[in-house]
Design a protein around this motif. Structure first.
Motif, PDB file in Angstrom:
ATOM      1  N   TRP A  51      15.927  41.577  65.051  1.00  0.00           N
ATOM      2  CA  TRP A  51      17.329  42.056  64.566  1.00  0.00           C
ATOM      3  C   TRP A  51      17.144  43.423  63.725  1.00  0.00           C
ATOM      4  O   TRP A  51      15.641  43.566  63.350  1.00  0.00           O
ATOM      5  CB  TRP A  51      17.738  41.521  63.164  1.00  0.00           C
ATOM      6  N   PRO A  61      19.413  39.396  58.823  1.00  0.00           N
ATOM      7  CA  PRO A  61      20.664  39.310  58.395  1.00  0.00           C
ATOM      8  C   PRO A  61      21.584  39.141  57.495  1.00  0.00           C
ATOM      9  O   PRO A  61      21.475  38.448  56.995  1.00  0.00           O
ATOM     10  CB  PRO A  61      21.261  39.068  59.479  1.00  0.00           C
ATOM     11  N   SER A  66      22.436  44.854  65.668  1.00  0.00           N
ATOM     12  CA  SER A  66      22.225  43.554  66.730  1.00  0.00           C
ATOM     13  C   SER A  66      23.523  43.043  65.541  1.00  0.00           C
ATOM     14  O   SER A  66      24.224  42.092  66.648  1.00  0.00           O
ATOM     15  CB  SER A  66      21.105  42.890  65.688  1.00  0.00           C
ATOM     16  N   TRP A  89      24.367  35.135  62.728  1.00  0.00           N
ATOM     17  CA  TRP A  89      23.096  34.893  63.450  1.00  0.00           C
ATOM     18  C   TRP A  89      23.098  33.256  63.657  1.00  0.00           C
ATOM     19  O   TRP A  89      22.923  32.861  64.802  1.00  0.00           O
ATOM     20  CB  TRP A  89      22.105  35.629  62.368  1.00  0.00           C
TER      21      TRP A  89
END
Length: 521
Positions: A42, A363, A47, A379
């Motif tokens: 990430w 994340p 991202s 994600w």
């Protein structure tokens, strides 16, 4: 695989032992990465924007989301591992394309292999291929377009069109490379003039068709952007990043801004300003002071920041040139430094844990940039697997490897210098009582070398230096350097007419047959 194809593969490996060995090492390093870091890695907010836009397709004000279309195409598989495996394969394919182009231009097998080593073995390039980031796809698309343009001297119109479409989509993927929209058609125009003269239509036709191909993906994205925002473009962040660029030298007493531009002129002493790539995320002039009117990527504020940056450059042109040159030199420095900041470069390395008291590379579950889900939720929704898992037995070797094996700054400088020398061929003319040295332009290496320079300088000129921005530069610089080892006077080959075989394909197509071109090593 059929016996005939297996035999053909064995023949290829046997005939290109050096490159096959290098390719195998590059593939093994990437395999270690995939095993050591299941899923993907990430990079801060970027991202998340890409993943969020893949799940909920939409243009973004801060960056083009052409890369998200690639992710969207793979969404049915719900596998981030598949995404990074394809990106690793793209990295290997870029090396293959470099090797094939060099062998086609009669570069020896040794130098053709050497030119691919930075692409195959650079630890930072391998790590970037494992990130949910756009560089791997961008580089692959541009190199594929380069292969199509350099494969034959007389290019077909449909080849020019396909190459243009690839270049245009590459710009949708990574807008910092927009300069190639001009460079690639211009190369075809210049090569057509050098080959046939201005009056011949073939050079003009190829350049025009490619320009049309370049415009189609960019125009389609701009239309999509307009349908969502009411403005034609690919983002509303141009002024934001350009404002950051000029913040490294902008002096309000010299610029004398008026009206709203005075509100965004940085007032901190120059010695206390951090590098632009870090400064823009914390400067109150573009965050606190503009939040009430839409923030720094609002269309109106984007124009405001752009106007201020242009006025700053006009008032302090020497300051602008000096900061661009200074930042460009960072590309060739040693050792690598924490620029533009320690938090940024931390994402560029493999680690054995992705959650620590000092850095959290997972994340966040409270960060929403693309409405409809948090970073963590997106994600899980895309990859169906929790991030942050590390298998140390595989991760530790590649983490150590990356810190030792990469394209050091002085090496990159040498690669550029060799590529620059390769733009010309030195011909020694011996006549009675005289020796003359004549420089003849070598058009083949013009495109990759100029592309490498443009991809190096453009992001620095409009934003800031970042080590990640070097990764698309390296393959083109290596290709240009490798072409410098091509014979000064090329043997007749497919680029010059039909009926000839390239040295890399001669024995593969007709083993034992003579094609008029020896396969030298």
């Amino acid at each position: 695989m059929s016996a005939a194809r297996l035999q053909r593969l064995k023949t290829l490996v046997r005939e290109h032992k050096l490159f096959s060995a290098a390719l195998a090492v590059g593939a093994f390093l990437r395999l270690l990465t995939v095993l050591g870091y299941p899923g993907a890695l990430w990079f801060a907010g970027d991202s998340y924007v890409y993943l969020g836009a893949a799940l909920r397709p939409q243009p973004n004000l801060s960056k083009a989301t052409g890369y998200s279309l690639f992710l969207r195409a793979l969404l049915p598989f719900h596998s981030l591992t598949l995404v990074v495996v394809l990106q690793h394969l793209m990295g290997l394919a870029v090396a293959v394309m470099i090797y094939v182009l060099l062998r086609r231009n009669n570069v020896s097998k040794l130098w053709s292999t050497v030119a691919t080593l930075p692409v195959l073995l650079d630890g930072y390039m391998i790590e970037d291929e494992h990130l949910i980031m756009a560089e791997a796809l961008f580089t692959f698309l541009l190199m594929l377009a380069t292969l199509m343009l350099l494969w034959r001297r007389d290019i077909k119109w449909w080849t020019a069109l396909i190459a243009g479409l690839l270049v245009g989509y590459a710009v949708d993927v990574r807008t910092e490379g927009a300069v190639v929209l001009v460079l690639f058609p211009l190369f075809l125009l210049i090569r057509g003039w050098m080959t046939h003269g201005w009056k011949h239509l073939s050079g003009w036709l190829a350049a025009v068709v490619m320009a049309i191909g370049c415009v189609i993906p960019v125009g389609a994205y701009a239309g999509w952007f307009h349908s969502r925002t009411g403005h034609y473009g690919v983002s509303e962040a141009t002024g934001f990043y350009l404002w950051g660029r000029v913040s490294s030298f902008a002096d309000c007493a010299v610029i004398k801004p008026t009206g709203r531009e005075a509100l965004v002129c940085p007032t901190q002493p120059l010695t206390k300003r951090t590098p632009p790539g870090n400064f823009i995320w914390h400067a109150p002039e573009v965050h606190t002071d503009l939040n009430s009117t839409g923030g720094p990527v609002d269309p109106t504020n984007n124009q405001l920041l752009t106007d201020f940056a242009i006025h700053a450059i006009e008032a302090q042109p020497l300051g602008y040139v000096k900061t661009v040159v200074k930042n460009t030199m960072l590309s060739f420095g040693f050792p690598r430094i924490a620029y533009p900041g320690g938090g940024t470069v931390y994402y560029y390395s493999f680690h054995l844990t992705y959650k620590s008291p000092h850095r959290n590379l997972l994340p966040p579950n409270n960060h929403v940039w693309i409405k409809g889900g948090t970073a963590y939720q997106d994600w899980l929704s895309y990859g169906h697997q929790a991030p942050g898992r590390v298998i140390n037995v595989f991760a530790a070797p590649i983490a150590v490897y990356q810190r030792l094996v990469f394209t050091y700054g002085p090496l990159l400088a040498l690669i550029f210098l060799v590529g620059l020398g390769g733009l010309f061929s030195l011909r020694l003319s011996r006549r009675p009582r005289e020796i003359r040295l004549r420089w003849a332009p070598r058009g083949t290496s013009m495109l990759p070398w100029v592309t490498a320079v443009a991809l190096l300088i453009t992001p620095i000129a409009i934003a800031d230096f970042d080590y990640r921005y070097l990764l698309p530069v390296i393959p083109f610089a290596c290709l240009a350097a490798g072409l410098g080892f091509a014979p000064a006077k090329r043997r007749t080959g497919p680029q010059d007419g039909a009926g000839d075989q390239s040295p890399v394909l001669a024995q593969e197509i007709d083993s034992g047959a003579t094609s008029g071109v020896p396969t030298s090593s």
